[in-house]
Design an enzyme around this catalytic site. Structure first.
Site, short mmCIF file in Angstrom:
data_model
loop_
_atom_site.label_atom_id
_atom_site.label_comp_id
_atom_site.label_asym_id
_atom_site.label_seq_id
_atom_site.Cartn_x
_atom_site.Cartn_y
_atom_site.Cartn_z
N ASP A 92 0.96 -1.50 0.20
CA ASP A 92 -0.04 -0.55 -0.25
C ASP A 92 0.71 1.04 -0.05
OD1 ASP A 92 -1.70 2.55 0.60
OD2 ASP A 92 -2.62 1.22 2.33
N CYS A 110 -8.48 6.58 10.89
CA CYS A 110 -8.91 5.14 10.03
C CYS A 110 -7.98 4.29 10.64
CB CYS A 110 -8.73 5.23 8.99
SG CYS A 110 -9.97 6.82 8.58
#
Lengths: 131, 405
Positions: free
Chosen positions: B198, B361
């Protein structure tokens, strides 16, 4: 400490000329909130939808409900003082006939009321308006 | 420091406006960066001169749009050093790209398989794998990285013949630390696991070379690297992309359709159902060109220098805890013992300073750090030393104001 009357708070907040002044006014107001005891700060008293923890306890045994509230953030405690001063001493019927969100909308609180993920004032008003 | 952010800053019109009665100080770049005129003009130019649907219709504008759109794919492929442009699949962003893989490999997983992630992931690189584990019966395992992000020899024990997928972030969005992705990929390859990196927090700051990394998949978003929102990239090695089942079907991704069956198109189209985000792809390619026009190493050193400056103004305070590294980080993540994160966030906002307060998050990571959230100031090429110092000094002011009872 005794809460200031709502009219008083309203004038104070309406006289703020900047976001910074509003922030400081709310922090000052936060100091007048009667804090909850740790025993009252339980999950079942938490208002859902607030990123800052908000506990709200409503005792509806009498015609005039009793409110107790607290938060871990000062700004939120300032808003709670404001909301409580607006509804305290009124009957359930009277509270339900009030338009709380348009009243609060007059206080220059701007994004402090609408940051839904941050404080969820709407969730607080919903819980207050429940019968 | 040779780098001067003041001239770059002129290329970002949004930064020229005030916030309330203050100068706008934008330090929420890890959430999204602002866009330079170079990118904005490309977007406007596309609609003013080129707009048409791509890959269909033989007409003047459609040919122009298709060729710009496919050139954008080439630009992005070069930007990350992919060997073929067909290895670049457009997505809405990092989250969708990860989901395309998590759904696309579902048919390859068995209940005895394991999916490995790091403990420093944000939800986007955690929830899709957790849900994939639920759907297939596979087991999600978490390598317990410490917050310094350093590789520990015992992490190797997490890799085994059961390991089917390894997903790891390159840079933590919450605490700015870089993860040892080379080691992670190396160990994953030894057990023939599929690897996904990522790069959402990395692409704006570091040069990415997917061929050298040798991962199967690399994902990132356009909006965190000076490009538009709603566009991102799923890079994959050709055989890795071939193994994915399309998570979305429809037009554009087909060669031949009958009521009984559909023959899917070839890569990259097979994984791009429907009309793509044409302006987004063109805007993202412009952002790649924009970054490559500048000395990226100088920008990175500048961003890291700003972080070090904030550290030196705050690190002697016993009431402030900093979770991000002093060196080699482009963001500062911290908390103040006597003040609530949202109060700090709101005070800074009232002074025109945009930062991010909250859990970023990444709830499990916050639990690991023992906090409910942090305050994050993240830097980009246009931030000045004055802004870094103003942030630190205003934070100290807020800590003062909020510590009184």
């Amino acid at each position: 400490m005794e809460h200031l009357p709502y009219q008083n708070i309203k004038e104070q907040l309406q006289s703020c000329r900047s976001k910074e002044e509003t922030f400081k006014a709310l922090v000052t107001l936060s100091k007048t909130l009667i804090r909850l005891t740790p025993e009252d700060k339980i999950d079942s008293n938490l208002v859902k939808g607030c990123e800052t923890a908000v506990w709200l306890i409503i005792d509806r045994t009498n015609n005039i409900p009793q409110f107790k509230a607290d938060s871990d953030a000062k700004l939120m405690r300032g808003i709670l003082v404001t909301i409580l001063s607006l509804i305290e001493g009124r009957s359930t019927h009277e509270i339900q006939s009030m338009d709380l969100s348009s009243e609060l909308a007059q206080l220059n609180l701007g994004s402090y009321l609408t940051q839904s993920r941050t404080n969820g004032v709407l969730s607080i008003l919903k819980k207050i308006a429940q019968t | 420091m040779v780098f001067d952010p003041h001239s770059i800053r002129q290329e970002f019109p949004i930064l020229q406006q005030p916030a309330y009665e203050h100068e706008l100080v934008y330090l929420d770049n890890a959430a999204t960066t602002q866009k330079p005129i170079f990118v904005l003009e490309r977007l406007l130019g596309y609609y003013q001169t080129t707009n048409a649907n791509v890959h269909r219709g033989a007409h003047f504008l459609s040919d122009q749009a298709t060729s710009q759109f496919e050139r954008a794919r080439e630009t992005v492929a070069r930007f990350i050093n992919a060997s073929e442009k067909g290895q670049v699949i457009w997505s809405k962003g990092t989250t969708e790209a990860i989901n395309m893989v998590a759904y696309g490999i579902e048919h390859l997983l068995d209940p005895e398989d394991e999916i490995l992630i790091s403990s420093l992931e944000h939800h986007a690189n955690l929830v899709p794998w957790q849900q994939l584990a639920f759907r297939t019966g596979a087991r999600l395992r978490v390598i317990p990285f410490t917050s310094d992000g350093l590789w520990q020899p015992e992490y190797a024990n997490y890799f085994s013949d059961r390991t089917k997928v390894v997903a790891c972030t390159q840079v933590s969005n919450a605490i700015g630390v870089q993860l040892p992705i080379q080691e992670v990929i190396h160990h994953a390859k030894q057990v023939n696991a599929i690897t996904l990196i990522d790069g959402a927090q990395a692409v704006a700051h570091y040069s990415i070379d997917v061929s050298q990394l040798d991962c199967d998949f690399y994902v990132f978003s356009g909006h965190k690297m000076y490009g538009p929102t709603g566009i991102g990239v799923l890079y994959g090695k050709t055989d890795a992309l071939d193994s994915l089942l399309p998570s979305q079907t429809g037009g554009e991704m087909v060669l031949h359709v009958t009521y009984q069956a559909t023959e899917f198109n070839i890569l990259p189209y097979r994984l791009e159902a429907g009309t793509p985000n044409i302006e987004g792809a063109i805007g993202l390619a412009a952002a790649c060109e924009y970054l490559q026009k500048h000395d990226r190493e100088a920008i990175l050193q500048w961003e890291q220098f700003l972080v070090q400056r904030v550290h030196s103004l705050l690190e002697n305070r016993t009431d402030i805890e900093i979770y991000s590294p002093r060196d080699n980080s482009t963001l500062v993540s911290l908390s103040v013992k006597t003040a609530h994160i949202m109060d700090l966030n709101n005070y800074l906002d009232s002074k025109g300073i945009a930062v991010r307060g909250g859990s970023h998050c990444a709830h499990p990571l916050m639990a690991q750090l023992g906090v409910s959230g942090t305050l994050r100031a993240s830097f980009a090429c246009y931030n000045t030393i004055e802004e870094a110092e103003h942030f630190a000094n205003t934070l100290l002011e807020a800590a003062e104001l909020l510590s009184e009872d």
